[in-house]
Design a protein around this motif. Structure first.
Motif, PDB file in Angstrom:
ATOM      1  N   SER A 174     -16.111  27.562  69.539  1.00 40.83           N
ATOM      2  CA  SER A 174     -16.013  29.014  69.689  1.00 40.83           C
ATOM      3  C   SER A 174     -16.881  29.492  70.849  1.00 40.83           C
ATOM      4  O   SER A 174     -17.924  28.901  71.151  1.00 40.83           O
ATOM      5  N   THR A 175     -16.445  30.579  71.463  1.00 32.27           N
ATOM      6  CA  THR A 175     -17.268  31.264  72.463  1.00 32.27           C
ATOM      7  C   THR A 175     -17.555  32.662  71.938  1.00 32.27           C
ATOM      8  O   THR A 175     -16.644  33.456  71.709  1.00 32.27           O
ATOM      9  N   ALA A 225     -21.115  26.476  68.633  1.00 34.91           N
ATOM     10  CA  ALA A 225     -20.507  27.513  69.470  1.00 34.91           C
ATOM     11  C   ALA A 225     -21.228  27.624  70.812  1.00 34.91           C
ATOM     12  O   ALA A 225     -22.417  27.306  70.929  1.00 34.91           O
ATOM     13  N   THR A 226     -20.494  28.085  71.810  1.00 36.13           N
ATOM     14  CA  THR A 226     -21.090  28.521  73.072  1.00 36.13           C
ATOM     15  C   THR A 226     -21.432  29.994  72.903  1.00 36.13           C
ATOM     16  O   THR A 226     -20.562  30.796  72.556  1.00 36.13           O
ATOM     17  N   ALA A 233     -18.135  33.695  81.199  1.00 35.32           N
ATOM     18  CA  ALA A 233     -17.108  33.074  80.361  1.00 35.32           C
ATOM     19  C   ALA A 233     -15.725  33.462  80.880  1.00 35.32           C
ATOM     20  O   ALA A 233     -15.028  34.278  80.259  1.00 35.32           O
ATOM     21  N   LEU A 281     -13.622  35.338  75.478  1.00 33.47           N
ATOM     22  CA  LEU A 281     -14.393  35.217  74.250  1.00 33.47           C
ATOM     23  C   LEU A 281     -13.478  35.052  73.045  1.00 33.47           C
ATOM     24  O   LEU A 281     -12.380  35.596  73.025  1.00 33.47           O
TER      25      LEU A 281
END
Length: 298
Positions: free
Chosen positions: A139-140, A163-164, A199, A203
């Motif tokens: 996940s971001t 997650a990031t 990113a 997201l």
């Protein structure tokens, strides 16, 4: 016992340390001799009457929703915990020498009392939000307001899940965000553009902690506005953003926090104040510029 109390809604000046009756553990509760108790924005919002819907204060008001201490009384139905155990957890009126907890976990021996006390509310809130958002490996996530008590814990819990994490804060806290595992960005105008630069693939979710970014901006950062969850904004219109106020599985959240505290996967930066200096701590909390967690020591 000494306890922090107020008899009228108002600012920090209404707070006083008084001699209050001792509480006793009811069914499903433990009483602790408090070694440290966290201070949260909800404490002063209630004390200022912001949650009263115009109703006057009935009786003396008490503050505090989290504490760490030594169990000295066990209520009916409680198993697995005994007098003398070191625990941290969630309850009410915890800014006192004695307090009742409704949910708790064993405090790891190597973890400081103030750190344990300051992690309970933040861990429950963060686990609840991350679960609602389905944050996990791959996940971001954006944590908007990542340097405060809840935000910093949310960042680290998300990182621990694989997650990031991108997190926003002021210029002075950019290095701190890096230290706790986030990709830092400055909050304020232009946040969406700065997040996209970090990113570019987008997201998966947004955890709104600070409540400073307009809902339309937050919603624009994800493909589905429901993948934005806020704990601090309530005038959301038809943005599609979700708000959460009801606790989740508190025992599970505290257990997750205990595991990470013990393994140094969760580090909570604290500022401590003796109970007699509670007004000073509250003034800092109300300023909105807190890094880490404010903790009172009865």
């Amino acid at each position: 016992m000494r306890a922090l109390q107020y008899t009228a809604f108002g600012g920090p000046e209404v707070l006083a340390v008084v001699d209050a009756p001792e509480p006793h553990a009811g069914p499903g509760q433990v009483r602790v001799r408090v070694r440290a108790a966290g201070l949260n924005p909800l404490d002063w919002k209630i004390r200022r009457g912001l949650m009263s819907q115009g109703r006057p204060l009935e009786g003396p008001g008490r503050s505090g929703f989290e504490a760490a201490g030594v169990v000295d009384e066990v209520g009916e139905g409680v198993t697995g915990t005994a007098v003398g155990d070191d625990v941290f957890g969630l309850g009410e009126a915890t800014h006192a020498e004695l307090a009742l907890l409704d949910a708790w976990a064993a405090k790891p021996a190597a973890v400081d009392w103030a750190v344990a006390a300051g992690s309970a509310v933040a861990a429950e809130v963060s686990v609840r939000v991350l679960d609602l958002l389905g944050v996990g490996a791959g996940s971001t996530l954006l944590v908007d307001g990542g340097a405060g008590g809840v935000g910093a814990v949310g960042v680290q819990l998300a990182v621990s899940r694989g997650a990031t994490v991108i997190a926003s804060a002021g210029e002075a806290n950019q290095g701190y965000l890096t230290e706790i595992g986030a990709l830092p960005v400055r909050y304020g105008d232009g946040l969406a553009e700065r997040v996209r630069a970090v990113a570019p693939e987008g997201l998966d979710a947004v955890f709104d902690v600070a409540g400073k970014t307009p809902p339309p901006t937050l919603a624009s950062m994800v493909s589905d506005p429901a993948q934005v969850v806020t704990i601090s904004q309530f005038e959301l219109g038809d943005s599609g953003i979700r708000v959460t106020t009801e606790p989740g599985d508190r025992a599970a959240a505290l257990a997750e926090a205990a595991r990470l505290l013990e393994s140094n996967g969760l580090v909570v930066e604290v500022q401590t104040f003796p109970l007699e200096r509670a007004r000073e701590a509250v003034e800092i909390s109300e300023s909105g510029h807190v890094r880490g967690k404010l903790v009172l020591l009865p």
